[in-house]
Enzyme design. Structure first.
Site, PDB file in Angstrom:
ATOM      1  N   ASP A  36       0.932  -1.335  -0.311  1.00 36.05           N
ATOM      2  CA  ASP A  36      -0.057  -0.408   0.136  1.00 36.05           C
ATOM      3  C   ASP A  36       0.762   1.744   0.087  1.00 36.05           C
ATOM      4  O   ASP A  36       0.508   1.807   0.466  1.00 36.05           O
ATOM      5  CB  ASP A  36      -1.032   0.143   1.017  1.00 36.05           C
ATOM      6  CG  ASP A  36       0.028  -0.073   2.557  1.00 36.05           C
ATOM      7  OD1 ASP A  36       0.408  -0.179   2.788  1.00 36.05           O
ATOM      8  OD2 ASP A  36      -1.042  -0.286   3.456  1.00 36.05           O
ATOM      9  N   HIS A 244      24.164   4.027 -18.241  1.00 31.76           N
ATOM     10  CA  HIS A 244      22.993   4.252 -17.354  1.00 31.76           C
ATOM     11  C   HIS A 244      23.559   3.472 -15.874  1.00 31.76           C
ATOM     12  O   HIS A 244      22.543   3.012 -15.276  1.00 31.76           O
ATOM     13  CB  HIS A 244      21.253   3.152 -18.096  1.00 31.76           C
ATOM     14  CG  HIS A 244      21.102   3.954 -19.166  1.00 31.76           C
ATOM     15  ND1 HIS A 244      20.261   3.588 -19.679  1.00 31.76           N
ATOM     16  CD2 HIS A 244      21.593   5.450 -19.184  1.00 31.76           C
ATOM     17  CE1 HIS A 244      20.046   4.291 -20.497  1.00 31.76           C
ATOM     18  NE2 HIS A 244      21.098   5.843 -20.574  1.00 31.76           N
ATOM     19  N   ASP A 261      25.752  12.203 -13.709  1.00 33.50           N
ATOM     20  CA  ASP A 261      25.073  12.704 -14.389  1.00 33.50           C
ATOM     21  C   ASP A 261      24.430  12.935 -13.449  1.00 33.50           C
ATOM     22  O   ASP A 261      22.655  12.010 -12.621  1.00 33.50           O
ATOM     23  CB  ASP A 261      24.798  11.606 -15.664  1.00 33.50           C
ATOM     24  CG  ASP A 261      23.296  12.499 -16.481  1.00 33.50           C
ATOM     25  OD1 ASP A 261      23.030  13.017 -15.690  1.00 33.50           O
ATOM     26  OD2 ASP A 261      23.442  11.257 -17.957  1.00 33.50           O
ATOM     27  N   ASP A 272      19.827  18.522 -16.682  1.00 37.13           N
ATOM     28  CA  ASP A 272      19.986  17.423 -16.454  1.00 37.13           C
ATOM     29  C   ASP A 272      21.798  17.727 -16.884  1.00 37.13           C
ATOM     30  O   ASP A 272      22.017  18.343 -17.926  1.00 37.13           O
ATOM     31  CB  ASP A 272      19.478  17.579 -18.008  1.00 37.13           C
ATOM     32  CG  ASP A 272      20.291  15.262 -18.538  1.00 37.13           C
ATOM     33  OD1 ASP A 272      21.492  14.948 -17.319  1.00 37.13           O
ATOM     34  OD2 ASP A 272      20.085  15.150 -19.963  1.00 37.13           O
ATOM     35  N   HIS A 351      26.897   6.700 -27.900  1.00 31.96           N
ATOM     36  CA  HIS A 351      25.511   7.288 -27.290  1.00 31.96           C
ATOM     37  C   HIS A 351      25.685   8.572 -28.190  1.00 31.96           C
ATOM     38  O   HIS A 351      26.221   9.461 -28.660  1.00 31.96           O
ATOM     39  CB  HIS A 351      24.636   8.004 -26.051  1.00 31.96           C
ATOM     40  CG  HIS A 351      26.222   8.572 -25.848  1.00 31.96           C
ATOM     41  ND1 HIS A 351      25.858   9.727 -25.648  1.00 31.96           N
ATOM     42  CD2 HIS A 351      27.765   8.172 -24.619  1.00 31.96           C
ATOM     43  CE1 HIS A 351      27.451  10.482 -24.662  1.00 31.96           C
ATOM     44  NE2 HIS A 351      27.852   9.424 -24.179  1.00 31.96           N
ATOM     45  N   HIS A 355      19.627  15.537 -26.712  1.00 32.46           N
ATOM     46  CA  HIS A 355      18.365  15.251 -26.567  1.00 32.46           C
ATOM     47  C   HIS A 355      17.542  16.952 -25.935  1.00 32.46           C
ATOM     48  O   HIS A 355      18.483  17.533 -25.742  1.00 32.46           O
ATOM     49  CB  HIS A 355      18.029  14.486 -25.457  1.00 32.46           C
ATOM     50  CG  HIS A 355      18.373  14.195 -24.183  1.00 32.46           C
ATOM     51  ND1 HIS A 355      17.987  15.163 -23.081  1.00 32.46           N
ATOM     52  CD2 HIS A 355      19.106  14.075 -24.200  1.00 32.46           C
ATOM     53  CE1 HIS A 355      18.523  15.200 -22.361  1.00 32.46           C
ATOM     54  NE2 HIS A 355      19.219  14.516 -22.579  1.00 32.46           N
ATOM     55  N   HIS A 362      14.115  13.767 -21.446  1.00 27.41           N
ATOM     56  CA  HIS A 362      13.837  13.228 -22.783  1.00 27.41           C
ATOM     57  C   HIS A 362      12.748  13.814 -23.124  1.00 27.41           C
ATOM     58  O   HIS A 362      11.642  13.464 -23.467  1.00 27.41           O
ATOM     59  CB  HIS A 362      13.979  12.214 -23.639  1.00 27.41           C
ATOM     60  CG  HIS A 362      15.512  11.600 -22.497  1.00 27.41           C
ATOM     61  ND1 HIS A 362      15.841  10.343 -22.600  1.00 27.41           N
ATOM     62  CD2 HIS A 362      17.361  12.444 -22.497  1.00 27.41           C
ATOM     63  CE1 HIS A 362      16.611   9.855 -22.084  1.00 27.41           C
ATOM     64  NE2 HIS A 362      17.660  11.084 -22.074  1.00 27.41           N
ATOM     65  N   GLU A 386      25.706  16.951 -24.643  1.00 28.65           N
ATOM     66  CA  GLU A 386      26.456  15.618 -23.816  1.00 28.65           C
ATOM     67  C   GLU A 386      27.383  14.763 -24.287  1.00 28.65           C
ATOM     68  O   GLU A 386      26.986  13.524 -24.115  1.00 28.65           O
ATOM     69  CB  GLU A 386      25.736  15.373 -22.855  1.00 28.65           C
ATOM     70  CG  GLU A 386      24.198  14.524 -23.690  1.00 28.65           C
ATOM     71  CD  GLU A 386      23.330  13.763 -22.269  1.00 28.65           C
ATOM     72  OE1 GLU A 386      23.636  13.078 -22.389  1.00 28.65           O
ATOM     73  OE2 GLU A 386      22.301  14.263 -22.949  1.00 28.65           O
ATOM     74  N   TYR A 390      34.546   6.901 -23.331  1.00 28.67           N
ATOM     75  CA  TYR A 390      34.434   5.077 -22.234  1.00 28.67           C
ATOM     76  C   TYR A 390      34.987   4.716 -22.652  1.00 28.67           C
ATOM     77  O   TYR A 390      35.143   4.182 -23.750  1.00 28.67           O
ATOM     78  CB  TYR A 390      32.670   4.895 -22.658  1.00 28.67           C
ATOM     79  CG  TYR A 390      31.534   6.148 -22.369  1.00 28.67           C
ATOM     80  CD1 TYR A 390      31.279   6.385 -20.741  1.00 28.67           C
ATOM     81  CD2 TYR A 390      30.973   6.910 -23.453  1.00 28.67           C
ATOM     82  CE1 TYR A 390      30.581   7.703 -21.069  1.00 28.67           C
ATOM     83  CE2 TYR A 390      30.605   7.782 -23.033  1.00 28.67           C
ATOM     84  CZ  TYR A 390      29.861   8.352 -22.214  1.00 28.67           C
ATOM     85  OH  TYR A 390      29.149   9.747 -21.982  1.00 28.67           O
ATOM     86  N   ARG A 407      32.120  12.145 -19.248  1.00 31.89           N
ATOM     87  CA  ARG A 407      30.620  12.135 -19.435  1.00 31.89           C
ATOM     88  C   ARG A 407      31.077  14.352 -19.940  1.00 31.89           C
ATOM     89  O   ARG A 407      31.113  14.949 -18.103  1.00 31.89           O
ATOM     90  CB  ARG A 407      29.010  12.106 -20.550  1.00 31.89           C
ATOM     91  CG  ARG A 407      28.240  13.093 -20.379  1.00 31.89           C
ATOM     92  CD  ARG A 407      26.989  11.356 -21.185  1.00 31.89           C
ATOM     93  NE  ARG A 407      26.817  11.306 -19.606  1.00 31.89           N
ATOM     94  CZ  ARG A 407      26.526  10.120 -19.061  1.00 31.89           C
ATOM     95  NH1 ARG A 407      27.629   9.255 -19.307  1.00 31.89           N
ATOM     96  NH2 ARG A 407      26.103  10.111 -18.428  1.00 31.89           N
ATOM     97  N   GLU A 409      28.006  17.597 -19.638  1.00 30.32           N
ATOM     98  CA  GLU A 409      26.485  17.121 -20.209  1.00 30.32           C
ATOM     99  C   GLU A 409      26.087  19.205 -19.727  1.00 30.32           C
ATOM    100  O   GLU A 409      26.485  19.294 -18.016  1.00 30.32           O
ATOM    101  CB  GLU A 409      25.950  16.265 -19.592  1.00 30.32           C
ATOM    102  CG  GLU A 409      24.445  17.191 -20.379  1.00 30.32           C
ATOM    103  CD  GLU A 409      23.434  15.603 -19.522  1.00 30.32           C
ATOM    104  OE1 GLU A 409      23.751  14.491 -19.016  1.00 30.32           O
ATOM    105  OE2 GLU A 409      22.422  15.398 -20.159  1.00 30.32           O
TER     106      GLU A 409
HETATM  107  N1  GLY Z   1      20.360  11.890 -17.664  1.00 29.00           N
HETATM  108  C1  GLY Z   1      20.145  11.607 -18.387  1.00 29.00           C
HETATM  109  C2  GLY Z   1      20.567  11.664 -20.233  1.00 29.00           C
HETATM  110  O1  GLY Z   1      21.802  11.965 -19.961  1.00 29.00           O
HETATM  111  O2  GLY Z   1      20.278  11.842 -21.036  1.00 29.00           O
HETATM  112 MN    MN Z   2      20.999  13.864 -20.946  1.00 29.43          MN
HETATM  113 MN    MN Z   3      22.919  13.537 -18.298  1.00 30.88          MN
END
Ligand code: GLY
Ligand code: MN
Ligand code: MN
Length: 441
Positions: A36, A244, A261, A272, A351, A355, A362, A386, A390, A407, A409
Site C-alpha cells: 500500500d 546507465h 549525471d 540534466d 551515444h 536530446h 528527454h 553531452e 568511455y 561525459r 553535459e
Molecule cells: N540523464 C539522462 C541523460 O543524460 O540523457
Molecule cells: Mn542528458
Molecule cells: Mn544526463
C-alpha cells in the site's frame, strides 16, 4: 508563482490548431510501489503543460467547437471532489469549484461524472484528438464512449470520424519554450549546477558513491526542487563506462575519476548535468588528456547549437573532435573520414550528443521532419549537449586508458543570435575543478 494566463494561452493555442473537434488528455495514474505504498506522484507532462494542475485523477477536455453546432472553444477539467476525510489523510484537494477559478477553466466537473458526461461531449464532434497506445485502460474507456455515441446514430447523432494524435500537436508547442518556462528552467539548472559544484567539494577518497548522491538530494530539496529529474548516476572509476549505471554503492578510489549525471525537477522542469572529476582532486596526465578532448568536443558542439543549424550539427561538431582525438591517442586507426565511415569510434562513444529538455528530461518533440531531414534549431528550443568517452578494457586498447569514463553535459537554450548555456555555473575547466576541490566543504 502560478500564472493562469500562461496555461490559458497554451490551451487556446492548441484549440486553434485543432480547428474543430474534441481533445481528451488524462493525467498520469498513481503508481503502487509495493503493497500500500505509492511512488511519489508525478503528473503527466502533456496534461500539466496545458493545465498547471498537479492532482491525480484529472482529465482535461478541450472542445474546439463544431461549426455545425456553433460552439465556441472551451476547456473543461474533470477532477477529484473535495473530501474532508481524504484531505485529513492525504492533503488538500481543489475540487471542481476552486479549480475552475484558480486554473481558469471554462467548466469543471467531478471526475465521478466523467463516464456519464463524455458520450454527450463527444457527440457531433467531427474529430477526436487523443493519443492512442500509451495506456490500455484509457484506450478501452474512450473506445467505450465512442461506441456509446455511435449507438445513438439512429437519433441523428454522429461520432468523431477521425482519431488524431493530440500529443503530436502539443509536442510542437512544447519545443519552443516561453519566457515563463525559461525562468523555471534557469532556476532548475542553477540548483543542479550548485549541487555539482558542491559534489566536487565534498568528494573524498574512500567515500561511497551514495554519500555523494545524498548531497545531490540535499541540494535539490533544500533549494526548492520537488524531485531529482531522474535517478542520479554517481559512477566512480570503471562504473562510469556503464552508461546507465545507478547502483551508486561503490567506494570512491584514489586515482579514479567520478562521473556524475544528475539534475533536478523544479515545478515540472528538468535540468540534466554531467560532470566528471578526479576523486582525489587532481587529474592524472592521461585523465586530463582525455578530459580536455571531451571538453573541446563539447565546446565545439555548443558553438554549433544555434538557430538555423540542424539538430545533428552539434553531434557532428563533437564527433569530429572526438574522432580526431581517438586517432591521436591510437584508440582508432585510419583517417577521420574512415573512422566516421566505418563507425569504429562507437567503441568509445556510443551515444548521441544530446536530446530536447523540458518537462521531461528527454523532452517531447521530433528530431526529424516528415521528409526525414533533421529538425532546424530555433530560438526557444532547449537541449542538452553531452559528448563523452568511455574506454572499457579490450585487447585493442592500451591498458593505461582502461576504465576511464568521461561525459560533460550542459543544458543549452537556443537564442535569436546563438545560445545561452543554462548550466554555465557548474564548473568544468580542469583548473577550475581542481581549485574548487581544494576548497572542501
Ligand atoms: N540523464 C539522462 C541523460 O543524460 O540523457
Ligand atoms: Mn542528458
Ligand atoms: Mn544526463
Amino acid at each position: 508563482m502560478f500564472k493562469i494566463n500562461e496555461f490559458q494561452q497554451r490551451r487556446n493555442q492548441l484549440l486553434s490548431k485543432m480547428g474543430s473537434g474534441i481533445a481528451i488528455i488524462p493525467t498520469a495514474p498513481e503508481a503502487v510501489r509495493n503493497r500500500d505504498s505509492y511512488y511519489p506522484y508525478r503528473f503527466d507532462s502533456y496534461f500539466y503543460y496545458l493545465t498547471g494542475f498537479t492532482e491525480p485523477e484529472s482529465v482535461l477536455i478541450l472542445i474546439a467547437g463544431n461549426t455545425a453546432k456553433s460552439e465556441s472553444p472551451r476547456s473543461i477539467l474533470f477532477c477529484r471532489d473535495k473530501d474532508e476525510t481524504r484531505e485529513i489523510w492525504d492533503g488538500f484537494r481543489f475540487g471542481p469549484g476552486a479549480a475552475k477559478i484558480q486554473f481558469g477553466f471554462d467548466e469543471t466537473f467531478s471526475i465521478q461524472e466523467l463516464d456519464a458526461l463524455m458520450p454527450d461531449l463527444m457527440a457531433n464532434q467531427n474529430q477526436l484528438f487523443y493519443s492512442l497506445g500509451f495506456d490500455a485502460a484509457w484506450d478501452a474507456r474512450i473506445i467505450n464512449w465512442l461506441n456509446k455515441v455511435k449507438d445513438k446514430s439512429r437519433t441523428g447523432v454522429s461520432a468523431p470520424e477521425a482519431v488524431l494524435d493530440v500529443r503530436q500537436l502539443v509536442d510542437k508547442q512544447r519545443l519552443v519554450k516561453t519566457p515563463f518556462e525559461l525562468d523555471l528552467m534557469r532556476c532548475s539548472a542553477n540548483i543542479a549546477a550548485g549541487a555539482h559544484n558542491r559534489a566536487m567539494q565534498v568528494t573524498q577518497v574512500n567515500k561511497k558513491e551514495y554519500e555523494i548522491e545524498a548531497e545531490f538530494l540535499y541540494e535539490f530539496y533544500r533549494n526548492g526542487a520537488q524531485a531529482p529529474a531522474y535517478k542520479s548516476i554517481v559512477a566512480g572509476g570503471a562504473n562510469a563506462c556503464t552508461l546507465h549505471y545507478n547502483g551508486n554503492n561503490c567506494v570512491l578510489n584514489d586515482g579514479d575519476l567520478l562521473l556524475i549525471d544528475a539534475g533536478c525537477e523544479l515545478d515540472g522542469y528538468a535540468s540534466d548535468i554531467t560532470r566528471t572529476f578526479p576523486v582525489n582532486g587532481k587529474f592524472s596526465n592521461i585523465q586530463s588528456d582525455l578530459y580536455e578532448m571531451v571538453l573541446q568536443s563539447q565546446l565545439a558542439a555548443i558553438d554549433a547549437a544555434k538557430p538555423g543549424n540542424h539538430w545533428n550539427a552539434p553531434h557532428e561538431a563533437a564527433l569530429n573532435i572526438l574522432v580526431q582525438g581517438f586517432i591521436d591517442f591510437k584508440l582508432c586507426k585510419g583517417s577521420i573520414e574512415e573512422v566516421l565511415e566505418n563507425g569504429s569510434y562507437r567503441q568509445f562513444y556510443m551515444h548521441r550528443t544530446g536530446h530536447w529538455l523540458g518537462l521531461d528530461v528527454h523532452d517531447a518533440g521530433d528530431y526529424k521532419n516528415k521528409a526525414g531531414d533533421w529538425a532546424t534549431l530555433e530560438a526557444g528550443n532547449t537541449l542538452t549537449v553531452e559528448p563523452g568517452c568511455y574506454v572499457r578494457p579490450a585487447d585493442n586498447v592500451s591498458e593505461h586508458f582502461w576504465n576511464i569514463g568521461i561525459r560533460i553535459e550542459d543544458d543549452v537554450l537556443i537564442t535569436a543570435t546563438g545560445n545561452e548555456v543554462l548550466t554555465k555555473n557548474a564548473v568544468k575547466n580542469i583548473a577550475d575543478i581542481e581549485q574548487l576541490m581544494q576548497n572542501s566543504c
